[in-house]
Design an enzyme around this catalytic site. Structure first.
Site, PDB file in Angstrom:
ATOM      1  N   CYS A   1      96.002  24.844 -33.954  1.00 58.69           N
ATOM      2  CA  CYS A   1      96.098  23.450 -34.432  1.00 58.69           C
ATOM      3  C   CYS A   1      95.279  22.612 -33.456  1.00 58.69           C
ATOM      4  O   CYS A   1      95.822  21.979 -32.557  1.00 58.69           O
ATOM      5  CB  CYS A   1      97.541  22.995 -34.481  1.00 58.69           C
ATOM      6  SG  CYS A   1      98.644  24.094 -35.401  1.00 58.69           S
TER       7      CYS A   1
ATOM      8  N   ASP B   1      91.951  23.697 -37.765  1.00 60.23           N
ATOM      9  CA  ASP B   1      92.836  22.596 -38.134  1.00 60.23           C
ATOM     10  C   ASP B   1      92.933  22.539 -39.643  1.00 60.23           C
ATOM     11  O   ASP B   1      91.971  22.864 -40.359  1.00 60.23           O
ATOM     12  CB  ASP B   1      92.344  21.261 -37.585  1.00 60.23           C
ATOM     13  CG  ASP B   1      93.472  20.239 -37.521  1.00 60.23           C
ATOM     14  OD1 ASP B   1      94.189  20.231 -36.499  1.00 60.23           O
ATOM     15  OD2 ASP B   1      93.645  19.485 -38.493  1.00 60.23           O
TER      16      ASP B   1
ATOM     17  N   ASP C   1      99.767  24.956 -30.384  1.00 57.70           N
ATOM     18  CA  ASP C   1     100.282  23.603 -30.153  1.00 57.70           C
ATOM     19  C   ASP C   1     100.670  23.045 -31.513  1.00 57.70           C
ATOM     20  O   ASP C   1      99.857  22.435 -32.200  1.00 57.70           O
ATOM     21  CB  ASP C   1      99.216  22.758 -29.471  1.00 57.70           C
ATOM     22  CG  ASP C   1      99.744  21.411 -29.042  1.00 57.70           C
ATOM     23  OD1 ASP C   1     100.904  21.341 -28.634  1.00 57.70           O
ATOM     24  OD2 ASP C   1      98.994  20.421 -29.115  1.00 57.70           O
TER      25      ASP C   1
ATOM     26  N   ALA D   1      92.673  20.022 -33.577  1.00 57.51           N
ATOM     27  CA  ALA D   1      92.206  18.637 -33.532  1.00 57.51           C
ATOM     28  C   ALA D   1      93.114  17.802 -32.633  1.00 57.51           C
ATOM     29  O   ALA D   1      94.314  18.061 -32.562  1.00 57.51           O
ATOM     30  CB  ALA D   1      92.162  18.056 -34.943  1.00 57.51           C
ATOM     31  N   PRO D   2      92.554  16.809 -31.922  1.00 56.17           N
ATOM     32  CA  PRO D   2      91.195  16.282 -32.046  1.00 56.17           C
ATOM     33  C   PRO D   2      90.135  17.017 -31.232  1.00 56.17           C
ATOM     34  O   PRO D   2      88.963  16.705 -31.335  1.00 56.17           O
ATOM     35  CB  PRO D   2      91.338  14.855 -31.528  1.00 56.17           C
ATOM     36  CG  PRO D   2      92.396  14.951 -30.498  1.00 56.17           C
ATOM     37  CD  PRO D   2      93.376  15.967 -31.010  1.00 56.17           C
ATOM     38  N   GLY D   3      90.499  17.975 -30.394  1.00 59.02           N
ATOM     39  CA  GLY D   3      89.484  18.773 -29.729  1.00 59.02           C
ATOM     40  C   GLY D   3      89.516  18.792 -28.228  1.00 59.02           C
ATOM     41  O   GLY D   3      88.751  19.528 -27.607  1.00 59.02           O
ATOM     42  N   SER D   4      90.352  18.002 -27.595  1.00 62.26           N
ATOM     43  CA  SER D   4      90.359  17.969 -26.136  1.00 62.26           C
ATOM     44  C   SER D   4      90.788  19.309 -25.552  1.00 62.26           C
ATOM     45  O   SER D   4      90.232  19.773 -24.552  1.00 62.26           O
ATOM     46  CB  SER D   4      91.268  16.851 -25.635  1.00 62.26           C
ATOM     47  OG  SER D   4      92.583  17.006 -26.131  1.00 62.26           O
ATOM     48  N   LYS D   5      91.774  19.956 -26.173  1.00 61.72           N
ATOM     49  CA  LYS D   5      92.218  21.264 -25.689  1.00 61.72           C
ATOM     50  C   LYS D   5      91.145  22.324 -25.935  1.00 61.72           C
ATOM     51  O   LYS D   5      90.898  23.181 -25.096  1.00 61.72           O
ATOM     52  CB  LYS D   5      93.531  21.649 -26.362  1.00 61.72           C
ATOM     53  CG  LYS D   5      94.668  20.670 -26.144  1.00 61.72           C
ATOM     54  CD  LYS D   5      95.942  21.113 -26.802  1.00 61.72           C
ATOM     55  CE  LYS D   5      95.821  21.352 -28.303  1.00 61.72           C
ATOM     56  NZ  LYS D   5      95.493  20.128 -29.057  1.00 61.72           N
TER      57      LYS D   5
ATOM     58  N   CYS E   1     104.729  18.283 -28.045  1.00 65.12           N
ATOM     59  CA  CYS E   1     104.950  17.053 -27.289  1.00 65.12           C
ATOM     60  C   CYS E   1     106.258  16.425 -27.745  1.00 65.12           C
ATOM     61  O   CYS E   1     106.356  15.235 -27.988  1.00 65.12           O
ATOM     62  CB  CYS E   1     103.777  16.087 -27.427  1.00 65.12           C
ATOM     63  SG  CYS E   1     103.313  15.689 -29.107  1.00 65.12           S
TER      64      CYS E   1
END
Length: 815
Positions: A182, A214, A274, A184-188, A327
């Site tokens: 999962c 995603d 995530d 998006a948004p792409g930081s991971k 989270c």
């Protein structure tokens, strides 16, 4: 930061309360009673800004130096002026090599004065160039436009920086195949790619790869935008529901994901799971979520989270590691999911103790006991749940799991009658009222899980000024068990893995949309963890068991229809509307002309590494380069009927120059800025070294006539090049050194177009600006303030010209 009238209103505690939230988490003992006030005070205070430096960027050392030697002092001076004891900017102690930073300034404060605005502009520039990464781009899914994307990424400083923690527990190596389920948004995903590339040298690629997935097409677009800054050939972006992620398994023979030319099954060394969650750990950046919070959201997502996690486990290699994260603070979404996954895997999965990893990261152990709340009632065991609520409150939500088949079907212990409960449902009474606190618990003794759930990681806001987060690290120690189940509509016994065991006789996991509506979760949380409305209605399907040696029935639409009658069908994977096809580019005439024009040496592999997104190769505008690992996966995908819905793949390396000059050039394809670092060490023609002053002139003026270069020899060499694309690299002093050039990780180069009488830079204005600043920093660190410290800009043209000339002299003298 300061007191009195100058205090930033965004730093005050948010006046938001929810008695149901307070009661629920006090009952769960998330924190001790003595800590509750501190916990809530931090949870209702806006989140500070944080960012990471991209360690793979050629400018990473410069960016870190600028933070350490410039902004730390200048921003701290601003704090001292306001009589505050807070550190304005500091590296996070638990993140290695001072690559992660934390700022206590809010968004509004960064705009108040020139010093802070300068820092703000610095963050915007470096983020767009990929030199730093903000760990979350808030509220950017749905109907977003690309022109707003950068502004939204940078200007929202209420960031979920702790999102960088899960990838660090994955222990990714450069040869690993990694799945971000999962993404998006792409930081991971950006962080995973960064780890993958850390040990790679200029002109080479790691053996591993990342598949970033995603379920939402628009979020995939955002994911592509974010990861594009990484300039990688080791990434595939796919568009699938995580619980339906394709297995890509050839029925020839069992195989594992090795570095072979031919692979028969796609399994992963590392998986980041995530999952969508209620997001109640994000209140610091989305305070309105607290008003809407209720227990039903977490309960309704519980099954979906199990299904996604089990699908991840089924795609994991034996010996591989998966990180499950949310989270959310809710144990129903966290420990209960992990416990159920461990039970279903029957010893083939192990919960890893990571207490010794990242020792400076303040964390708390996972819970081993909790209560389940439903419609104003709280339960400590599934034995307490009335029969008519058992389709909503599942045994897997409790610490010891269990089955309703083993529960005595009696309502004698219920404190309320069935009629009263039904009346509440009809009248629309929800579970987010204060009445939860007025209902007694069914038993005094709460179940305690026998599983080592204390090995999970919990991050709470007041421990280190973050949001709340949950992490569980799982390792697959043996193949998943295979069981036989009997479905409602299909009398035949089928082999399926334990990922898809049901809760009752149907053996089909059900999501509970009645308890969790899409409106209960704010748009703010959709970036990483918000459940899509479709998620809450879909029934999961039986997956392949990639690890079993026993024969498995291939996953297809007919089988799914038998198992989940009446539910929506899986999308056909070979007909994707709105997604361009992926084809291997094999036009030998074009390939040979590119190799000959640029003198690309034989060490750079072309065969099978070029792909296009246009089935008509004669009209291809862009050519993408893929690593060996991606090439192997694409070949497998073709072999299994193109099961992957691929939104993006590879690194754009060549692009057709469509202007009139491009049509007349010997080679109409130019080398892109993204592909330049990869191919630069292998180019032997159409490449020149420029002196610092001429290199700077190119960046500043964009187009320079041959006769106007400071170094006349360089102008002559440019004039003698073939018309078309050429590469110019930064040299030291004069350009007396012989060709060919020696290129390493520190080499700075740009693509240009050689016309009839001039040389034109093919680099964006923002990249030119960044390179100019880097030249000054590298040339003379003692005069870094020439570009950065302009608190009193002059409007005198003569002064500006004099300052510009001084900059040129500094650069040339230093080299």
């Amino acid at each position: 930061m300061g007191g009195g009238k100058g205090k930033d209103p965004t730093c005050s505690t948010l006046a938001i309360q929810n008695p149901a939230f307070d009661h629920y988490y006090k009952e769960q003992n998330i924190v001790s009673p003595e800590e509750w006030d501190s916990f809530m005070q931090v949870l209702t205070t806006p989140l500070p800004a944080a960012f990471r430096i991209n360690s793979c960027s050629r400018s990473s050392a410069d960016v870190r130096s600028q933070l350490e030697n410039d902004f730390v002092q200048s921003l701290q001076a601003k704090v001292v002026e306001e009589d505050s004891h807070t550190e304005a900017l500091k590296p996070l102690p638990w993140y290695p090599d001072n690559l992660a930073w934390h700022s206590n300034f809010s968004r509004m404060q960064l705009r108040k004065n020139r010093t802070l605005r300068r820092f703000h502009e610095f963050l915007k520039l470096e983020n767009e160039l990929g030199n730093i990464t903000r760990q979350e781009a808030v509220s950017m899914v749905g109907e977003f436009t690309y022109c707003l994307t950068l502004v939204m990424i940078i200007q929202d400083h209420l960031l979920l920086f702790w999102k960088c923690v899960p990838p660090m527990f994955l222990d990714v190596h450069s040869n690993h195949f990694v799945l971000d389920m999962c993404a998006a948004p792409g930081s991971k995903t950006f962080q995973l790619l960064e780890i993958l590339h850390q040990s790679s040298k200029a002109g080479s690629l790691p053996d591993g790869m990342v598949i970033a997935n995603d379920l939402d097409v628009q979020r995939c677009n955002l994911l592509i935008y974010q990861t594009k800054r990484m300039c990688t050939a080791n990434l595939i972006v796919t568009n699938h529901e995580a619980q339906h992620f394709p297995g890509c398994h050839l029925n020839m023979h069992d195989g594992t994901m090795e570095a072979d030319e031919h692979i028969t099954q796609l399994l992963f060394d590392r998986i980041l799971c995530d999952v969508p969650c209620s997001g109640d750990g994000t209140f610091r950046k989305a305070p309105k979520l607290l008003n809407k919070w209720n227990t039903g959201t977490g309960n309704g997502l519980h099954n979906l989270q199990i299904i996604i996690a089990m699908r991840g486990v089924s795609l994991l290699k034996v010996g591989g590691r998966m990180v499950y994260s949310t989270c959310s603070m809710n144990p129903i979404e966290n420990e209960a999911v992990v416990a159920e996954v461990l039970r279903r895997c029957r010893g083939s999965l192990e919960l890893v103790d990571v207490s010794s990893e990242l020792p400076q990261l303040v964390r708390r152990p996972g819970l081993k006991r909790w209560k389940v709340f439903d419609k104003g009632m709280s339960y400590v065991s599934c034995k307490d749940v009335p029969k008519f609520r058992r389709s909503i409150v599942l045994p897997s939500m409790f610490p010891n799991g269990g089955s309703y088949q083993d529960v005595v079907k009696s309502n004698s212990n219920c404190n309320i009658s069935i009629g009263d409960e039904i009346a509440d449902d009809v009248n629309g009474n929800s579970d987010d009222g204060v009445q939860e606190a007025e209902n007694p618990v069914m038993h005094d003794i709460t179940e305690v899980s026998a599983l080592p759930l204390d090995r999970c990681v919990r991050l709470v806001p007041h421990d280190q000024n973050t949001g709340a987060f949950f992490i569980a690290v799982l390792q697959k120690v043996s193949p998943l068990p295979v069981i036989q189940v009997k479905t409602r509509k299909d009398a035949d016994n089928r082999h399926v893995d334990s990922a898809d065991q049901g809760n009752e006789d149907a053996q089909v996991l059900q999501i509970n949309p009645s308890e969790s509506t899409h409106e209960n979760v704010s748009e703010t949380n959709t970036n990483d963890n918000e459940p899509d409305s479709a998620d809450l209605k879909v029934t999961p399907v039986i997956c392949e068991d990639g690890d079993s040696n026993e024969a498995q029935e291939p996953l297809n639409v007919e089988n799914i229809a038998k198992i989940t009658p009446g539910k929506r069908k899986l999308q056909m994977q070979d007909r994707w509307r709105g997604i361009d096809p992926v084809v291997f580019f094999k036009d030998e005439v074009v390939i040979n002309s590119i190799k000959a024009f640029y003198g690309i040496d034989e060490q750079f592999p072309f065969d099978g590494h070029l792909v296009a997104r246009n089935g008509d190769t004669s009209r291809v505008k862009r050519i993408y380069y893929v690593s060996k690992s991606v090439k192997n996966v694409l070949e497998l995908n073709f072999s299994v009927g193109q099961q992957f819905k691929i939104a993006s793949v590879g690194l754009k390396i060549f692009e057709r120059h469509t202007s009139r000059e491009g049509a007349s050039a010997p080679c109409p394809f130019r080398i892109t800025s993204e592909g330049l670092p990869l191919i630069l060490p292998h180019v032997t023609k159409q490449i020149l070294r420029a002196s610092p002053i001429d290199f700077e002139h190119l960046l500043q003026y964009k187009t320079v006539k041959f006769a106007d270069f400071v170094n006349a020899k360089f102008g002559e060499r440019v004039a003698n090049l073939m018309p078309g694309c050429c590469l110019v690299v930064l040299g030291e002093g004069n350009i007396a050194a012989p060709e060919p050039l020696q290129v390493d990780e520190s080499t700075i180069g740009i693509g240009c177009w050689k016309g009839m009488a001039s040389l034109t830079v093919m680099v964006t204005a923002i990249e030119c600006q960044e390179l100019l600043e880097r030249l000054l920093i590298r040339a003379n660190t003692n005069r870094i303030g020439l570009l950065m410290h302009e608190d009193q800009p002059s409007h005198n043209v003569g002064d500006e010209e004099q300052q510009s000339n001084a900059k040129h002299e500094d650069v040339e003298a230093a080299w």
